[in-house]
Design a protein around this motif. Structure first.
Motif, mmCIF file in Angstrom:
data_model
loop_
_atom_site.group_PDB
_atom_site.id
_atom_site.type_symbol
_atom_site.label_atom_id
_atom_site.label_comp_id
_atom_site.label_asym_id
_atom_site.label_seq_id
_atom_site.Cartn_x
_atom_site.Cartn_y
_atom_site.Cartn_z
ATOM 1 N N VAL A 81 6.368 9.654 1.667
ATOM 2 C CA VAL A 81 6.472 8.760 2.689
ATOM 3 C C VAL A 81 5.251 7.796 2.444
ATOM 4 C CG1 VAL A 81 5.864 8.383 5.251
ATOM 5 C CG2 VAL A 81 7.171 10.295 4.375
ATOM 6 N N ILE A 82 5.596 6.435 2.531
ATOM 7 C CA ILE A 82 4.571 5.464 2.643
ATOM 8 C C ILE A 82 4.501 4.718 4.063
ATOM 9 C CG2 ILE A 82 4.192 3.053 1.805
ATOM 10 C CD1 ILE A 82 5.775 3.735 -0.761
ATOM 11 N N ALA A 83 3.272 4.652 4.600
ATOM 12 C CA ALA A 83 3.088 4.309 6.055
ATOM 13 C C ALA A 83 2.315 3.157 5.915
ATOM 14 C CB ALA A 83 2.471 5.309 6.907
ATOM 15 N N ILE A 111 -1.037 2.729 3.461
ATOM 16 C CA ILE A 111 -1.353 1.481 3.210
ATOM 17 C C ILE A 111 -2.375 0.922 4.493
ATOM 18 C CG2 ILE A 111 -0.835 -1.083 2.778
ATOM 19 C CD1 ILE A 111 1.829 0.276 1.794
ATOM 20 N N ARG A 112 -3.444 0.543 4.249
ATOM 21 C CA ARG A 112 -4.244 -0.098 5.537
ATOM 22 C C ARG A 112 -5.254 -1.021 4.786
ATOM 23 N NH1 ARG A 112 -8.624 1.272 3.539
ATOM 24 N NH2 ARG A 112 -9.636 3.043 3.589
ATOM 25 N N SER A 113 -5.571 -2.131 5.378
ATOM 26 C CA SER A 113 -6.718 -2.945 4.863
ATOM 27 C C SER A 113 -7.965 -2.299 5.153
ATOM 28 C CB SER A 113 -6.564 -4.295 5.918
ATOM 29 O OG SER A 113 -6.945 -4.130 7.107
ATOM 30 N N GLU A 114 -8.846 -2.742 4.474
ATOM 31 C CA GLU A 114 -10.396 -2.373 4.536
ATOM 32 C C GLU A 114 -10.783 -2.294 5.894
ATOM 33 O OE1 GLU A 114 -14.636 -3.259 2.510
ATOM 34 O OE2 GLU A 114 -13.051 -4.333 1.780
ATOM 35 N N GLN A 115 -10.627 -3.358 6.661
ATOM 36 C CA GLN A 115 -10.909 -3.489 8.140
ATOM 37 C C GLN A 115 -10.576 -2.409 8.992
ATOM 38 O OE1 GLN A 115 -9.352 -7.340 9.658
ATOM 39 N NE2 GLN A 115 -8.281 -6.338 11.091
ATOM 40 N N THR A 130 -4.763 6.562 -0.256
ATOM 41 C CA THR A 130 -4.952 5.267 0.663
ATOM 42 C C THR A 130 -5.115 4.272 -0.382
ATOM 43 O OG1 THR A 130 -5.842 6.862 2.182
ATOM 44 C CG2 THR A 130 -6.123 4.480 2.394
ATOM 45 N N VAL A 131 -4.358 3.066 -0.002
ATOM 46 C CA VAL A 131 -4.380 1.836 -0.695
ATOM 47 C C VAL A 131 -4.522 0.751 0.167
ATOM 48 C CG1 VAL A 131 -2.979 2.812 -2.677
ATOM 49 C CG2 VAL A 131 -1.928 1.552 -0.812
ATOM 50 N N GLU A 132 -4.799 -0.317 -0.341
ATOM 51 C CA GLU A 132 -4.909 -1.570 0.620
ATOM 52 C C GLU A 132 -3.823 -2.673 0.643
ATOM 53 O OE1 GLU A 132 -8.773 -3.302 -0.147
ATOM 54 O OE2 GLU A 132 -10.051 -1.657 0.363
ATOM 55 N N ASN A 133 -2.583 -2.509 -0.133
ATOM 56 C CA ASN A 133 -1.842 -3.523 -0.101
ATOM 57 C C ASN A 133 -0.461 -2.811 -0.869
ATOM 58 O OD1 ASN A 133 -2.006 -3.887 -3.121
ATOM 59 N ND2 ASN A 133 -3.889 -5.110 -2.403
ATOM 60 N N VAL A 134 0.590 -3.506 -0.554
ATOM 61 C CA VAL A 134 1.715 -3.095 -1.185
ATOM 62 C C VAL A 134 1.899 -3.080 -2.489
ATOM 63 C CG1 VAL A 134 4.167 -3.917 -1.412
ATOM 64 C CG2 VAL A 134 3.396 -3.930 0.603
ATOM 65 N N ASP A 135 1.151 -3.860 -3.223
ATOM 66 C CA ASP A 135 1.046 -3.849 -4.847
ATOM 67 C C ASP A 135 0.450 -2.630 -5.285
ATOM 68 O OD1 ASP A 135 2.273 -6.367 -5.297
ATOM 69 O OD2 ASP A 135 0.519 -7.296 -5.028
#
Length: 146
Positions: A81-83, A111-115, A130-135
């Motif tokens: 799952v990618i959320a 996927i969530r931004s640093e904020q 946990t990553v910050e973007n789609v790429d």
């Protein structure tokens, strides 16, 4: 080996298409599934199946039953799952789907931004990555096949 990836998150932007296109460009053997992306159909599916409901609360309850059924079946069949927690919309469904993935024992890429680090810190610790973007999420998918 092919993977099935459930793409959880808001349905108002084209982030799913971006993931699919980038995975296809890398020739990754992935089938993507996810929630009903037609917002009106999602809202009206209860009445489409059960008929007219007496008020908005019953209409929402009927629709959510069928949407939950669809989500649970597709997510349980998924390998991963990618959320995505986006910036623009309320993310209640994303939180519910990401938590369900954890409860089902599904590997989860968040996927969530640093904020959003602080409000999502507990969920990030439950995710496998946990990553910050789609790429970055697509690079994680690619790594699985290397």
């Amino acid at each position: 080996m092919r993977l099935t990836v459930y793409l959880a998150g808001e349905i108002h932007t084209s982030w799913r298409e971006e993931v699919k296109q980038k995975a296809a460009a890398l020739k990754l053997p992935i089938d993507f599934v996810g929630p009903m992306e037609d917002h009106d159909r999602s809202d009206n599916i209860g009445e489409e199946i059960l008929g007219k409901q007496p008020d908005a609360i019953f209409k929402d309850a009927a629709a959510s039953s069928f949407n939950n059924l669809r989500t649970e079946i597709l997510m349980k069949k998924a390998d991963l799952v990618i959320a995505l927690f986006g910036e623009q919309y309320k993310q209640w469904n994303t939180a519910m789907d990401a938590s369900a993935a954890v409860a089902y024992g599904k590997p989860l890429i968040l996927i969530r931004s640093e904020q959003h680090h602080h409000p999502l810190k507990e969920l990030s610790r439950k995710a496998h990555a946990t990553v910050e973007n789609v790429d970055q999420a697509v690079k994680a998918l690619k790594y699985i096949f290397e």
